[in-house]
Design an enzyme around this catalytic site. Sequence first.
Site, PDB file in Angstrom:
ATOM      1  N   TYR A 282       0.837  -1.206   0.000  1.00 34.50           N
ATOM      2  CA  TYR A 282       0.000   0.000   0.000  1.00 34.50           C
ATOM      3  C   TYR A 282       0.872   1.255   0.000  1.00 34.50           C
ATOM      4  O   TYR A 282       0.609   2.215  -0.721  1.00 34.50           O
ATOM      5  CB  TYR A 282      -0.909   0.004   1.245  1.00 34.50           C
ATOM      6  CG  TYR A 282      -1.894   1.146   1.223  1.00 34.50           C
ATOM      7  CD1 TYR A 282      -3.148   0.975   0.651  1.00 34.50           C
ATOM      8  CD2 TYR A 282      -1.565   2.394   1.749  1.00 34.50           C
ATOM      9  CE1 TYR A 282      -4.054   2.014   0.602  1.00 34.50           C
ATOM     10  CE2 TYR A 282      -2.466   3.449   1.702  1.00 34.50           C
ATOM     11  CZ  TYR A 282      -3.715   3.255   1.136  1.00 34.50           C
ATOM     12  OH  TYR A 282      -4.599   4.290   1.093  1.00 34.50           O
TER      13      TYR A 282
ATOM     14  N   PHE B  48      -7.061  20.043 -24.605  1.00 37.66           N
ATOM     15  CA  PHE B  48      -7.766  18.785 -24.826  1.00 37.66           C
ATOM     16  C   PHE B  48      -9.095  18.861 -24.063  1.00 37.66           C
ATOM     17  O   PHE B  48      -9.186  19.599 -23.077  1.00 37.66           O
ATOM     18  CB  PHE B  48      -6.893  17.636 -24.318  1.00 37.66           C
ATOM     19  CG  PHE B  48      -7.542  16.294 -24.426  1.00 37.66           C
ATOM     20  CD1 PHE B  48      -7.753  15.720 -25.668  1.00 37.66           C
ATOM     21  CD2 PHE B  48      -7.946  15.600 -23.293  1.00 37.66           C
ATOM     22  CE1 PHE B  48      -8.361  14.478 -25.776  1.00 37.66           C
ATOM     23  CE2 PHE B  48      -8.560  14.361 -23.398  1.00 37.66           C
ATOM     24  CZ  PHE B  48      -8.759  13.803 -24.637  1.00 37.66           C
ATOM     25  N   ASP B  49     -10.130  18.128 -24.504  1.00 32.95           N
ATOM     26  CA  ASP B  49     -11.466  18.352 -23.900  1.00 32.95           C
ATOM     27  C   ASP B  49     -11.544  18.119 -22.390  1.00 32.95           C
ATOM     28  O   ASP B  49     -12.144  18.913 -21.689  1.00 32.95           O
ATOM     29  CB  ASP B  49     -12.623  17.653 -24.635  1.00 32.95           C
ATOM     30  CG  ASP B  49     -12.252  16.366 -25.324  1.00 32.95           C
ATOM     31  OD1 ASP B  49     -11.100  15.950 -25.189  1.00 32.95           O
ATOM     32  OD2 ASP B  49     -13.114  15.778 -26.006  1.00 32.95           O
TER      33      ASP B  49
ATOM     34  N   ASP C 123       1.112  19.643 -20.805  1.00 34.28           N
ATOM     35  CA  ASP C 123       0.157  18.543 -20.916  1.00 34.28           C
ATOM     36  C   ASP C 123       0.820  17.570 -21.885  1.00 34.28           C
ATOM     37  O   ASP C 123       0.798  17.762 -23.094  1.00 34.28           O
ATOM     38  CB  ASP C 123      -1.180  19.081 -21.433  1.00 34.28           C
ATOM     39  CG  ASP C 123      -2.246  17.997 -21.508  1.00 34.28           C
ATOM     40  OD1 ASP C 123      -1.942  16.845 -21.140  1.00 34.28           O
ATOM     41  OD2 ASP C 123      -3.368  18.297 -21.952  1.00 34.28           O
TER      42      ASP C 123
ATOM     43  N   ALA D 156       0.945  14.149 -22.823  1.00 32.00           N
ATOM     44  CA  ALA D 156       0.559  12.787 -23.215  1.00 32.00           C
ATOM     45  C   ALA D 156       1.464  12.228 -24.318  1.00 32.00           C
ATOM     46  O   ALA D 156       1.808  11.054 -24.310  1.00 32.00           O
ATOM     47  CB  ALA D 156      -0.894  12.778 -23.692  1.00 32.00           C
TER      48      ALA D 156
ATOM     49  N   LYS E 257      -0.985   7.136 -23.551  1.00 35.72           N
ATOM     50  CA  LYS E 257      -0.489   7.395 -24.910  1.00 35.72           C
ATOM     51  C   LYS E 257       0.991   6.997 -24.962  1.00 35.72           C
ATOM     52  O   LYS E 257       1.294   5.817 -25.053  1.00 35.72           O
ATOM     53  CB  LYS E 257      -0.714   8.862 -25.302  1.00 35.72           C
ATOM     54  CG  LYS E 257      -2.164   9.195 -25.614  1.00 35.72           C
ATOM     55  CD  LYS E 257      -3.002   9.449 -24.404  1.00 35.72           C
ATOM     56  CE  LYS E 257      -4.368  10.006 -24.737  1.00 35.72           C
ATOM     57  NZ  LYS E 257      -4.836  10.973 -23.774  1.00 35.72           N
TER      58      LYS E 257
ATOM     59  N   HIS F 124     -21.514  13.467 -28.084  1.00 43.10           N
ATOM     60  CA  HIS F 124     -21.088  12.556 -29.153  1.00 43.10           C
ATOM     61  C   HIS F 124     -20.874  11.129 -28.677  1.00 43.10           C
ATOM     62  O   HIS F 124     -20.957  10.192 -29.453  1.00 43.10           O
ATOM     63  CB  HIS F 124     -19.842  13.083 -29.873  1.00 43.10           C
ATOM     64  CG  HIS F 124     -18.669  13.328 -28.981  1.00 43.10           C
ATOM     65  ND1 HIS F 124     -18.630  14.350 -28.078  1.00 43.10           N
ATOM     66  CD2 HIS F 124     -17.501  12.671 -28.852  1.00 43.10           C
ATOM     67  CE1 HIS F 124     -17.471  14.321 -27.431  1.00 43.10           C
ATOM     68  NE2 HIS F 124     -16.772  13.310 -27.881  1.00 43.10           N
TER      69      HIS F 124
HETATM   70  C1  LIG Z   1      -5.770  11.870 -23.351  1.00 45.93           C
HETATM   71  C2  LIG Z   1      -5.393  13.232 -22.993  1.00 45.93           C
HETATM   72  C3  LIG Z   1      -5.737  13.787 -21.752  1.00 45.93           C
HETATM   73  C4  LIG Z   1      -6.609  13.056 -20.733  1.00 45.93           C
HETATM   74  O1  LIG Z   1      -6.032  11.878 -20.342  1.00 45.93           O
HETATM   75  P1  LIG Z   1      -6.881  10.570 -19.950  1.00 45.93           P
HETATM   76  O2  LIG Z   1      -5.815   9.575 -19.656  1.00 45.93           O
HETATM   77  O3  LIG Z   1      -7.743  10.205 -21.113  1.00 45.93           O
HETATM   78  O4  LIG Z   1      -7.675  10.914 -18.744  1.00 45.93           O
HETATM   79  C5  LIG Z   1      -5.300  15.061 -21.474  1.00 45.93           C
HETATM   80  N1  LIG Z   1      -4.605  15.771 -22.358  1.00 45.93           N
HETATM   81  C6  LIG Z   1      -4.256  15.277 -23.561  1.00 45.93           C
HETATM   82  C7  LIG Z   1      -3.471  16.109 -24.520  1.00 45.93           C
HETATM   83  C8  LIG Z   1      -4.659  14.002 -23.934  1.00 45.93           C
HETATM   84  O5  LIG Z   1      -4.350  13.520 -25.144  1.00 45.93           O
END
Ligand SMILES: *Cc1c(COP(=O)(O)O)cnc(C)c1O
Length: 462
Positions: free
Chosen positions: A73, A125-126, A216, A218, A259, A453
């Site tokens: 843990y 990103f959304d 950000d 990813a 990613k 969507h």
């Molecule tokens: C996928 C993504 C996120 C969110 O990450 P999740 O793992 O889907 O929660 C944030 N910013 C970018 C640029 C992304 O591609």
Amino acid sequence: MAIKYVPEPFRIKVVEPLRMLTREEREAKIKEANFNVFNLRGEDCYIDLLTDSGTNAMSQNQWGGLMIGDESYAGANSYFKLAEAGKDIFNYGYIQPVHQGRAAEKVVFPILLGKGKYAISNMFFDTTRAHVELAGARAIDCVVEEAKDPGKRAKFKGNMDVVGLEKLINELGPENVGLVVLTVTNNSAGGQPVSIKNMRETSDICKKYNILLDIDSARFAENAYFIKRDEEGYAGKPIKEIVREMFSYADLFTMSAKKDGIVNMGGLIGVKDADTPLLLPIRANCISYEGFFTYGGLNGRDMEALAIGLYESINDDYLAYRIGQMEYIASKLDDAGIVYQSPVGGHGVFIDAQHMFPDLPYYEFPGQTLAIELYKEAGIRCCDIGSYMLGNDPDTGEQLKSQFEFTRLAIPRRVYTQAHFDVVTDALVAIKERAHSIKRGYRITWEPPILRHFQARLAPAE
Ligand SMILES: *Cc1c(COP(=O)(O)O)cnc(C)c1O
């Protein structure tokens, strides 16, 4: 002429059988799914290009790592291994695991943002935009103009508009800007990269006004590969050195490891300066939302696999193969006169569906129409990034018109082969040949109030 496909720098040890339904079956399935690809079952898709997120194939070393995951843990060995990998690759003082990217946002953003504050990004990103807004702040995009023209070939179309950024900071008041976010690569603009020069200039502006800069991140490894390929002075540099320079310009990062982490679930927060006052609130929020700070919502084995995946993602041979796949698909589309966001980005090919169906109005969703055609044609699942995804004006309820009508083919890492991509491009060519006969798109018969969507139902427009 199609370019040569870069051979896979691996061979296949485990296989997952695929099944191609007949055309009649596919037509029935998509109708049953109310013409929403998110309602299809995975097993009914022959080639699934819905997303590159969490759909990666792990290596034998990662699968081996699962067996030695430490599930303690607190203070698990696998946590220290992941933290060491993060510190080594990014040269940051503190690494916090979380269960995915949006969890990193949920933990960090409320500490820096609140009512009356703004966050500015090259493009949010959304979920990132949603977490800025959930924290009470406003999210503003500030991307370079060339990102908005799919046919225009330019390097680093993901860049921040730095002149616009400084202007915005002055208009809003520097004290009201809680955070600047650089999304690398720029997902919403089609996986377009951000240059080192642009990162340095963005960082200089942030320092001048005393604003924190968050990456950000990813797709940090794909971005580093583009810098190595296209930016002057970087051709001879190791990817890891480029990654370290990229991150040196920021104060913190939030990362979806689904990613470039090449895992199926995971996320990270990194803070450059381990002595920062941010550390305590990050740990506190992490304990509340994700779990104790040495696991942050992940299994020990997941942290083990991610520690290994981070290193695999910065391997030159892997990246040349990975980006080579995008270039291979793009060159076949060039031959066929099919327009996409070009030059092709790092994690997918964004087809210009409006160009394919010039007479379809935005309110009959060209991007969604092409996605449905691809499923009917060859069992390929992909999605709309256009007016269908954008939704309605919250004040008037009217359908908004998107700047682009894209159909996104997102490419999972290490999953599909050249022959699969030939199926995809052949299907696109076949659809283009009969595109003039597709005179109507789709209309929505039911939709939920937000993020429609994923759940909306559609029917052919008549
Ligand atoms: C996928 C993504 C996120 C969110 O990450 P999740 O793992 O889907 O929660 C944030 N910013 C970018 C640029 C992304 O591609």
